[in-house]
Design a protein around this motif. Sequence first.
Motif, short mmCIF file in Angstrom:
data_model
loop_
_atom_site.label_atom_id
_atom_site.label_comp_id
_atom_site.label_asym_id
_atom_site.label_seq_id
_atom_site.Cartn_x
_atom_site.Cartn_y
_atom_site.Cartn_z
N UNK A 162 0.80 -1.21 0.00
CA UNK A 162 0.00 0.00 0.00
C UNK A 162 0.84 1.27 0.00
N UNK A 163 1.95 1.25 0.72
CA UNK A 163 2.85 2.41 0.74
C UNK A 163 3.42 2.66 -0.65
N UNK A 164 3.86 1.57 -1.34
CA UNK A 164 4.37 1.72 -2.70
C UNK A 164 3.26 2.25 -3.62
N UNK A 165 2.03 1.77 -3.42
CA UNK A 165 0.91 2.23 -4.24
C UNK A 165 0.67 3.71 -4.11
N UNK A 335 -3.87 0.02 -8.50
CA UNK A 335 -4.06 0.58 -7.15
C UNK A 335 -3.93 2.11 -7.20
N UNK A 336 -2.90 2.59 -7.89
CA UNK A 336 -2.66 4.03 -7.97
C UNK A 336 -3.77 4.75 -8.71
N UNK A 337 -4.19 4.21 -9.87
CA UNK A 337 -5.24 4.85 -10.66
C UNK A 337 -6.58 4.83 -9.93
N UNK A 338 -6.83 3.76 -9.18
CA UNK A 338 -8.08 3.67 -8.43
C UNK A 338 -8.09 4.68 -7.30
N UNK A 339 -6.97 4.79 -6.58
CA UNK A 339 -6.90 5.79 -5.51
C UNK A 339 -6.95 7.21 -6.07
N UNK A 340 -6.31 7.44 -7.22
CA UNK A 340 -6.37 8.75 -7.86
C UNK A 340 -7.80 9.07 -8.29
N UNK A 341 -8.53 8.04 -8.74
CA UNK A 341 -9.94 8.25 -9.11
C UNK A 341 -10.76 8.70 -7.91
N UNK A 342 -10.54 8.06 -6.76
CA UNK A 342 -11.24 8.47 -5.53
C UNK A 342 -10.90 9.92 -5.19
N UNK A 343 -9.61 10.26 -5.24
CA UNK A 343 -9.19 11.60 -4.90
C UNK A 343 -9.73 12.64 -5.85
N UNK A 368 -6.82 16.35 -3.33
CA UNK A 368 -6.71 15.05 -3.99
C UNK A 368 -5.62 14.21 -3.33
N UNK A 369 -4.47 14.82 -3.06
CA UNK A 369 -3.36 14.10 -2.42
C UNK A 369 -3.77 13.58 -1.03
N UNK A 370 -4.45 14.43 -0.28
CA UNK A 370 -4.88 14.03 1.07
C UNK A 370 -5.86 12.86 0.99
N UNK A 371 -6.81 12.94 0.07
CA UNK A 371 -7.81 11.87 -0.06
C UNK A 371 -7.14 10.57 -0.51
N UNK A 372 -6.16 10.66 -1.42
CA UNK A 372 -5.43 9.46 -1.84
C UNK A 372 -4.83 8.76 -0.63
N UNK A 373 -4.19 9.52 0.25
CA UNK A 373 -3.59 8.92 1.44
C UNK A 373 -4.66 8.29 2.33
N UNK A 374 -5.75 9.01 2.56
CA UNK A 374 -6.80 8.52 3.45
C UNK A 374 -7.42 7.23 2.93
N UNK A 375 -7.80 7.20 1.64
CA UNK A 375 -8.46 6.00 1.11
C UNK A 375 -7.48 4.82 1.03
N UNK A 376 -6.21 5.10 0.76
CA UNK A 376 -5.22 4.02 0.72
C UNK A 376 -5.04 3.40 2.10
N UNK A 377 -4.96 4.24 3.13
CA UNK A 377 -4.82 3.73 4.50
C UNK A 377 -6.05 2.91 4.87
N UNK A 378 -7.23 3.39 4.51
CA UNK A 378 -8.46 2.65 4.82
C UNK A 378 -8.50 1.33 4.06
N UNK A 379 -8.09 1.34 2.79
CA UNK A 379 -8.09 0.11 2.00
C UNK A 379 -7.11 -0.91 2.57
N UNK A 380 -5.95 -0.44 2.99
CA UNK A 380 -4.96 -1.34 3.58
C UNK A 380 -5.53 -2.02 4.82
N UNK A 381 -6.29 -1.28 5.60
CA UNK A 381 -6.77 -1.79 6.88
C UNK A 381 -7.79 -2.91 6.74
N UNK A 382 -8.49 -2.97 5.60
CA UNK A 382 -9.52 -4.00 5.45
C UNK A 382 -9.21 -5.02 4.36
N UNK A 383 -8.10 -4.85 3.63
CA UNK A 383 -7.81 -5.71 2.48
C UNK A 383 -7.60 -7.17 2.86
N UNK A 384 -7.14 -7.42 4.07
CA UNK A 384 -6.85 -8.80 4.49
C UNK A 384 -8.12 -9.65 4.51
#
Length: 493
Positions: A162-165, A335-343, A368-384
């Motif tokens: 997720x960090x790389x994404x 992953x990057x394009x999807x998070x960018x879409x959300x942002x 947009x940058x802030x939202x990318x970070x927020x949604x990525x952190x949230x996605x990481x937390x539930x992806x398992x």
Amino acid sequence: MRTDVIIMVLIYEVLVVIGIGVLLIIRDRKKNTGDSFAVAGRSMGFGLLVPTMTLTALGNPHIVGLFEMSYGMGAVALWFAFANTVHFVILCLCTGPWLRKMKVATVGEALDNLYGKKVGLGISCAMSGVTFGVLTVECQGVGIIINALTGWDLSIAIVVGGVFGMLYVLLAGMKQVGSVNMINLVILYIGIVAATICIAMTLGGGFDSVRAYYESDVTTRFMTNVFGTPSLWFSFALANIISVAFYGPISQANTQAPMSAKNTKMIRRALWIVAPINGLFGVFSVMLGLTARSIPEYAELGATSAAITMLVDRLPNWVCALLLASCMAACLSSFAMTSLGCGTMFGYDIFKGLYKPDATDKQVTLVIRIVVVVVCVAAISIAVGISSIIGAMNWVFAWIVPVFWLFLFGLFWKRSSKVAGWTLGITWIVNCLWSLTGLPALFGTTADAVPNGYVTLVVGLVCCIIGNLIVKGQPGLWSKRAKALQRQSISNA
């Protein structure tokens, strides 16, 4: 754990993902246009457009997802990849050029132009949720690849991925994604072809031995047939064609690259490359998935780990590093394009469209940058917790099917905000009822036998047709009637 392979993969990702992002920031520091972060200033050339469109769709589902599905249902899993060729036909010839012509940054903005702010905002909110669902699936795929490489716990691997994404897109936005994708697409195909050849060489008899394994048992014989069984064809193959073909061409993640293109002609030309590349890649993934299932030592690991572990164990170091680095990069791209879409949806449709209409481009980019970070952190937390990659993807795809109909009818037939609101509301309610209640039983079936894509396709279409026949509305934006009224207005003036 193969330390040398891990080191090579990490070096590749750092150099490509971070290196290109920093170079673009330095190069474009003085000439960035206001919308360069989200849509590359609408100047993306053919060399960046093609790999970005390709790798946005060619992510976790095409790699880890097809490994999993081929393990359980065989060659019929290919239809998920083939469905993307249908999606690209519609995207490159229809929705992509149409959205680029409208000069919008989000799908919600396009629907806002057609049906008004309430409908556009509602679609943006729903699409944000759907896009977030896809993001969690992509996050899981990156984690699975890292887990196979390192032996780390899956949760740790997902965090690292997720960090790389986030770094894939945070530095320079769409330009960074496009530039990184141009390298990764070439490396990805070299890696998957080399890996398939090397695995065939380790089998002794090549892939003939894999076919013999499945055909020796009557219970697995269907797995070498691309059409599978009649029930699989209806519940999986055709359902995938419907859900992917009606979601992909109107989803924010897939349309953001066409919205960034220099012109519409370029989008149409891209079809002849992106469609066959996506379809063919699925063939390699399914071949490797079936091979892993036919080898007992890997079959016992289960659908998620069998193929990845086989690749790590059996490939030469350079091939293994090349393949896994590029596969990881493909998942990171999606992953990057999807998070960018959300942002982008939040930045343009909610922050600027609803909260602060006079926001500067710099402020929108920051949001947009802030939202990318927020949604990525949230996605990481539930992806398992995701169990079935392609199953999860198809469920979220079904939510966007009625948006496709509204976009099509709003351009070429009739526009009514009432019809749009009722269509979305009814279709989304039915979609929930079909999954969460006993509604399918009333029709003598189950949600597995008749997936949600069929339901939202029919319900959305029926609501649009009946609503537009009953309710008065404005003519479609590009309909013959709208053009005639425009000509009459000009002549009267």
